[in-house]
Design a protein around this motif. Structure first.
Motif: not given
Lengths: 387, 229
Positions: B52, B57, B78, B81-82, B84-85, B90, B110, B113
């Protein structure tokens, strides 16, 4: 794949739950609209009042008459452009059932219709009415209900004014718009006055109230004061007020009921707000794991909030639309079932706006807590959720 | 091979009320680029927690995690999150597909984004579904697919953005032997053919054998630095 598509798919994820919620909102919006319409219908007379008209009645009570001799004196008051008068007749038509009850007035045939331009009557019918002393004018709703046409005879048994009265229908009036009462009957005051002299030997020479047309609505207070001052030392003192205030005095007798209806209508909205909020909280709780997955993929809390708010709004808008659509036929049926109690029963644009506004507000308010909570969910905690 | 993931002196403490529960203690780990690494260990050893933290995350209590030059512990929510994308694919144990979306739509998710055109998205989605062997199932909903097929959709979703790192949290843990073998072969192919760096948590020694490198955790600490093979 767009967010809107996911919202629409989420709405019908639990079809039965969503349909029941939409149906519940529809019923609530419809009930709200109907109750609001009852309140506005009750106030229809007040809303339809002209600002140019004053009503002068006996100062003690509406049930006491005023002398006919006031008429000429009232016409001489500065600012007054027209004077007419009327009496409440009542009487019995066909039978005593509430179904056959409607307002019946003895009016001054020469002047009454001039002061009420909102009652539309063909000129030839008005001329006939003025010529025939035993004629009457009826509203279109009453004519339709009783299959009356010009030339038909309407027979009444008097109660306040004893005797049997036969009136020939000289004209059928319609309202200039849907807010105007079309369930009234007008006949000659002079005919009634003569009958009182001949049959009863009393009650002649009196009128129920005067209708006074003024040139400037802003002068209503000063003209009213002038009229009342003129008769302050007479045996029949007057109380003069605007037609709106006069109508309001009748409505105010049932103000407690109207306030109750208004409160109930808002309580209904409050209840359905709780129902939808409960649905959205349940839905959001069931999807915590999915929201965590979306966040893992890189979606932010704002997207999660939009998904929940969008779903809640979609349900409430659907419910509101169904409720609005159902309100019109129901209101129509309700108005037709009680034409004499609610002569004017129509869903006003302001009521439609309120219904739509509350549907939107309920959708937004119901999503506030679940969207706030779900958008803040920790991914790790969310992924641990089962089911 | 250069180092893609650098875990430096990372500790993670959870709190239950006022009680501290240390899960990882001053753990350091490097994952070379292009590696297929398995993390093994008993329940509660901290391997999922480590996964994780690497995938961004969760956040470490102390220490740093640098992935392809970015210290992800310093990113705000924020930015994370960007990140990770763009960088992480995952694969979950229980697939975690969105049940109201088709296989195609799940894989496309996905890409919402990204700034890719509709045509590019379509090419990407069809391409990865072809890689996982589900071109003929793209209009099926998750409930219409077997466990192995659902996991293959999840893998397609994980690789559709062409991430820097693929994370697998017991990706074969909910599958029968045959399906598990197919998934492991697919991951092996992603590593060898498409040069993807993979870090996978598993309890299954057979699954770990597919990895090129195995690390063992126990009570929040790395036990050995051995080669899994």
């Amino acid at each position: 794949m767009k967010v809107i598509k996911l919202i629409s798919k989420n709405v019908f994820r639990h079809k039965l739950r969503s349909i029941l919620t939409i149906f519940g909102i529809a019923i609530a919006v419809m009930a709200f609209g109907l109750l609001r319409t009852v309140v506005t219908a009750w106030n229809a007379g007040v809303d339809a009042s002209s600002s140019n008209r004053l009503i002068s009645r006996h100062a003690v009570s509406f049930i006491f008459p005023l002398p006919y001799s006031y008429r000429d004196q009232l016409q001489k008051i500065p600012g007054v452009t027209g004077v007419s008068f009327a009496n409440w007749f009542q009487g019995k038509y066909k039978d005593n059932s509430p179904d056959n009850f409607f307002a019946r007035y003895a009016v001054d045939a020469e002047t009454f219709m001039e002061l009420y331009p909102e009652y539309i009557l063909p000129n030839e019918q008005l001329a006939t009415f003025k010529q025939q002393r035993n004629s009457c004018i009826v509203g279109k709703k009453i004519a339709d209900k009783n299959n009356l046409k010009v030339g038909d005879i309407m027979t009444f048994e008097g109660d306040i004014y004893p005797g049997s009265y036969d009136f020939t229908v000289a004209g059928i009036y319609v309202g200039k718009d849907k807010t105007i009462d079309e369930t009234q009957l007008f006949f000659h005051w002079s005919y009634l006055d003569e009958r009182m002299k001949d049959v009863a030997g009393y009650g002649s020479g009196n009128v129920g109230w005067y209708i006074i047309n003024i040139d400037d609505p802003k002068a209503s207070a000063s003209v009213s004061e002038s009229i009342d001052a003129m008769y302050v030392n007479s045996t029949a003192k007057t109380k003069t007020e605007t037609e709106k205030a006069f109508q309001q005095s009748f409505v105010s007798l049932s103000s407690a009921i109207l306030v109750s209806l208004e409160v109930i209508s808002y309580v209904i909205i409050g209840i359905i707000l709780l129902v939808l909020a409960n649905t959205m909280i349940m839905s959001a709780r069931e999807r915590i794991r999915e929201y965590a997955v979306l966040k893992t993929l890189g979606f932010t809390g704002s997207t999660i909030a939009i998904l929940i708010i969008g779903e809640s709004l979609a349900i409430s808008i659907a419910g509101g639309a169904v409720g609005l659509a159902l309100t019109f036929p129901l209101a129509n049926g309700f108005g037709n079932a009680f034409p004499t109690i609610f002569p004017v029963f129509q869903v006003l644009p302001s009521t439609i706006l309120l219904m739509a506004g509350f549907a939107l507000l309920v959708g937004l308010a119901a999503s506030v807590f679940p969207s706030w909570k779900s958008s803040r969910i920790s991914i790790v905690e969310g992924l641990r959720q089962i089911g | 091979m250069s180092t893609l993931v650098q875990v430096n002196q990372v500790s993670k403490i959870y709190y239950r009320g006022t009680i501290e529960i240390p899960v990882l203690q001053n753990l350091s780990l490097d994952v070379p680029e292009g590696e297929f690494m398995a993390l093994m260990g008993p329940s509660g050893s901290g391997k999922t927690t480590l996964l994780n933290l690497i995938s961004g995350i969760d956040r470490p209590t102390s220490g740093s995690i640098v992935i392809a030059g970015t210290d992800i512990a310093k990113l705000n929510e924020t930015q994370l999150a960007k990140w990770r994308s763009q960088n992480i694919g995952f694969i979950f144990q229980f697939y975690n597909l969105i049940p109201v979306l088709t296989a195609y739509e799940n894989v496309e998710l996905p890409l919402e984004l990204t700034n890719l055109s509709k045509k590019e998205k379509k090419q990407r989605v069809e391409g990865v579904l072809n890689i996982v062997g589900l071109s003929d199932r793209m209009d099926h909903y998750p409930k219409q697919l077997s466990g192995g097929q659902q996991q293959r959709v999840a893998i397609a979703r994980a690789i559709v953005t062409d991430p820097t790192l693929i994370i697998g949290d017991e990706p074969t843990g909910d599958l029968d032997r045959k399906s598990a073998e197919e998934i492991l072969n697919l991951m092996d192919r992603l590593n060898k053919e498409f040069k993807k760096t993979i870090v996978m948590v598993t309890h299954d020694p057979h699954a770990a054998q597919k990895a090129h490198l195995t690390r063992h955790l126990e009570k929040g600490e790395l036990m050995i630095n051995g080669d899994g093979k």
